[in-house]
Design a protein around this motif. Structure first.
Motif, PDB file in Angstrom:
ATOM      1  N   ILE A   1       0.835  -1.205   0.000  1.00  0.00           N
ATOM      2  CA  ILE A   1       0.000   0.000   0.000  1.00  0.00           C
ATOM      3  C   ILE A   1       0.867   1.251   0.000  1.00  0.00           C
ATOM      4  CG2 ILE A   1      -1.718   1.307   1.307  1.00  0.00           C
ATOM      5  CD1 ILE A   1      -2.788  -1.348   2.349  1.00  0.00           C
ATOM      6  N   GLY A   2       1.925   1.241   0.819  1.00  0.00           N
ATOM      7  CA  GLY A   2       2.814   2.407   0.892  1.00  0.00           C
ATOM      8  C   GLY A   2       3.507   2.689  -0.418  1.00  0.00           C
TER       9      GLY A   2
ATOM     10  N   PHE B   1       1.805   7.296  -6.258  1.00  0.00           N
ATOM     11  CA  PHE B   1       0.628   8.118  -6.557  1.00  0.00           C
ATOM     12  C   PHE B   1       0.889   9.573  -6.182  1.00  0.00           C
ATOM     13  CE2 PHE B   1      -3.525   9.973  -5.528  1.00  0.00           C
ATOM     14  CZ  PHE B   1      -4.219   9.695  -6.702  1.00  0.00           C
ATOM     15  N   ALA B   2       1.604   9.784  -5.062  1.00  0.00           N
ATOM     16  CA  ALA B   2       1.950  11.143  -4.644  1.00  0.00           C
ATOM     17  C   ALA B   2       2.879  11.801  -5.655  1.00  0.00           C
ATOM     18  CB  ALA B   2       2.604  11.109  -3.263  1.00  0.00           C
ATOM     19  N   PHE B   3       3.848  11.040  -6.148  1.00  0.00           N
ATOM     20  CA  PHE B   3       4.737  11.587  -7.176  1.00  0.00           C
ATOM     21  C   PHE B   3       3.958  11.933  -8.438  1.00  0.00           C
ATOM     22  CE2 PHE B   3       8.438   9.454  -4.999  1.00  0.00           C
ATOM     23  CZ  PHE B   3       9.133  10.638  -4.757  1.00  0.00           C
ATOM     24  N   ALA B   4       3.024  11.057  -8.815  1.00  0.00           N
ATOM     25  CA  ALA B   4       2.223  11.299 -10.019  1.00  0.00           C
ATOM     26  C   ALA B   4       1.368  12.552  -9.876  1.00  0.00           C
ATOM     27  CB  ALA B   4       1.340  10.087 -10.307  1.00  0.00           C
ATOM     28  N   SER B   5       0.946  12.870  -8.643  1.00  0.00           N
ATOM     29  CA  SER B   5       0.078  14.027  -8.410  1.00  0.00           C
ATOM     30  C   SER B   5       0.855  15.335  -8.286  1.00  0.00           C
ATOM     31  CB  SER B   5      -0.749  13.797  -7.139  1.00  0.00           C
ATOM     32  OG  SER B   5      -1.545  12.632  -7.253  1.00  0.00           O
TER      33      SER B   5
ATOM     34  N   PRO C   1       4.979  14.795 -11.499  1.00  0.00           N
ATOM     35  CA  PRO C   1       4.738  13.774 -12.531  1.00  0.00           C
ATOM     36  C   PRO C   1       6.004  13.271 -13.214  1.00  0.00           C
ATOM     37  CG  PRO C   1       3.189  15.609 -12.738  1.00  0.00           C
ATOM     38  CD  PRO C   1       4.203  16.032 -11.737  1.00  0.00           C
ATOM     39  N   GLU C   2       7.011  14.133 -13.304  1.00  0.00           N
ATOM     40  CA  GLU C   2       8.234  13.706 -13.983  1.00  0.00           C
ATOM     41  C   GLU C   2       8.988  12.615 -13.212  1.00  0.00           C
ATOM     42  OE1 GLU C   2       9.218  16.937 -11.127  1.00  0.00           O
ATOM     43  OE2 GLU C   2       7.683  16.603 -12.656  1.00  0.00           O
ATOM     44  N   MET C   3       8.680  12.469 -11.925  1.00  0.00           N
ATOM     45  CA  MET C   3       9.343  11.454 -11.106  1.00  0.00           C
ATOM     46  C   MET C   3       8.520  10.181 -10.947  1.00  0.00           C
ATOM     47  SD  MET C   3      11.205  13.530  -8.001  1.00  0.00           S
ATOM     48  CE  MET C   3      11.907  11.970  -7.426  1.00  0.00           C
ATOM     49  N   ALA C   4       7.283  10.194 -11.371  1.00  0.00           N
ATOM     50  CA  ALA C   4       6.411   9.034 -11.194  1.00  0.00           C
ATOM     51  C   ALA C   4       6.863   7.871 -12.070  1.00  0.00           C
ATOM     52  CB  ALA C   4       4.976   9.405 -11.518  1.00  0.00           C
ATOM     53  N   LEU C   5       6.700   6.663 -11.554  1.00  0.00           N
ATOM     54  CA  LEU C   5       7.019   5.475 -12.337  1.00  0.00           C
ATOM     55  C   LEU C   5       6.011   5.319 -13.466  1.00  0.00           C
ATOM     56  CD1 LEU C   5       7.730   2.947  -9.437  1.00  0.00           C
ATOM     57  CD2 LEU C   5       9.389   4.316 -10.709  1.00  0.00           C
ATOM     58  N   ASP C   6       6.503   4.883 -14.637  1.00  0.00           N
ATOM     59  CA  ASP C   6       5.574   4.701 -15.756  1.00  0.00           C
ATOM     60  C   ASP C   6       4.950   3.310 -15.694  1.00  0.00           C
ATOM     61  OD1 ASP C   6       7.426   2.875 -16.833  1.00  0.00           O
ATOM     62  OD2 ASP C   6       8.500   4.496 -17.840  1.00  0.00           O
TER      63      ASP C   6
END
Length: 224
Positions: free
Chosen positions: A68-69, A75-79, A82-87
């Motif tokens: 969950i973590g 999800f926090a990075f995506a919000s 976004p450039e750091m979120a995993l694809d």
């Protein structure tokens, strides 16, 4: 890291298994490192004695918190970054069905024309040997972890695996084998009968059928 090298030792690009390890260092992902570090820290924390005294954490396994973590961190990075979120290649990728008929339609019958391909038998025998060896090693480890000191009959385990793989292949599934992670989780939860494994399978089926969109937020520990 967000990199996966080739699967065999000698490569057509003049690389090998060891050189691919150094190549992976050129493809590090800060987000993946953060999620990994936090996950390891949580697992270590849950092993501490003071955590086991807290009643709430006696019923919530650390591995569930990690899953969950990890999803919440990405999800926090995506919000917010976004450039750091995993694809998508870093995430669980379960097919999402819009209806019961669509879910049932995901099961495929085998292509029996493959029996004429000699390479099929090489792969089949290889997988059978590796999976059987893995299962035998896993039940040996599980028996040592079992507080009741029971002994798993290896012949019965291999027969069950054979029938399971037969049925799995007939509906388009992947090969199955014993997994020490699931066995140790059952032991830690106090499970004492084979019903725990059956219940585990039912839960996986229900989750895959009902909440695949949510499961697809879970980061993978490797890249496809």
């Amino acid at each position: 890291a967000d990199y996966e090298g080739d699967q065999s030792f000698f490569q057509m690009d003049n690389e090998n298994t060891f050189s691919e390890i150094f190549n992976a260092l050129n493809h590090l992902s800060l987000t993946a490192i953060i999620i990994s570090a936090v996950s390891l820290a949580v697992l270590i924390l849950f092993e501490q004695k003071f955590m086991k005294r807290i009643k709430l954490f006696q019923f919530i396994p650390g591995a569930l918190i990690v899953v969950i973590g990890g999803a919440l961190i990405n999800f926090a990075f995506a919000s917010f970054a976004p450039e750091m979120a995993l694809d998508a290649s870093h995430m669980v990728q379960l097919p999402v069905a819009s209806s019961l008929e669509g879910f049932v339609g995901q099961f495929k019958l085998p292509d029996f024309s493959g029996f004429s391909n000699p390479q099929l038998y090489v792969v089949t025998i290889t997988i059978a040997l590796v999976a059987s060896l893995e299962s035998l090693l896993c039940i040996e480890a599980a028996d040592k972890l079992d507080p009741h000191k029971r002994v798993t009959p290896p012949s019965r385990e291999l027969k069950a695996q054979g029938w399971g793989n037969l049925v799995s292949g007939l509906i388009g599934g992947l090969p199955v084998t014993a997994v020490i992670v699931r066995s140790s989780a059952n032991i830690e939860a106090g499970a004492t009968t084979k019903r725990s494994a059956i219940f585990h399978g039912i839960l996986l089926l229900i989750c895959a059928a009902t909440i695949p969109t949510i499961l697809n937020y879970i980061p993978l520990s490797y890249v496809k």
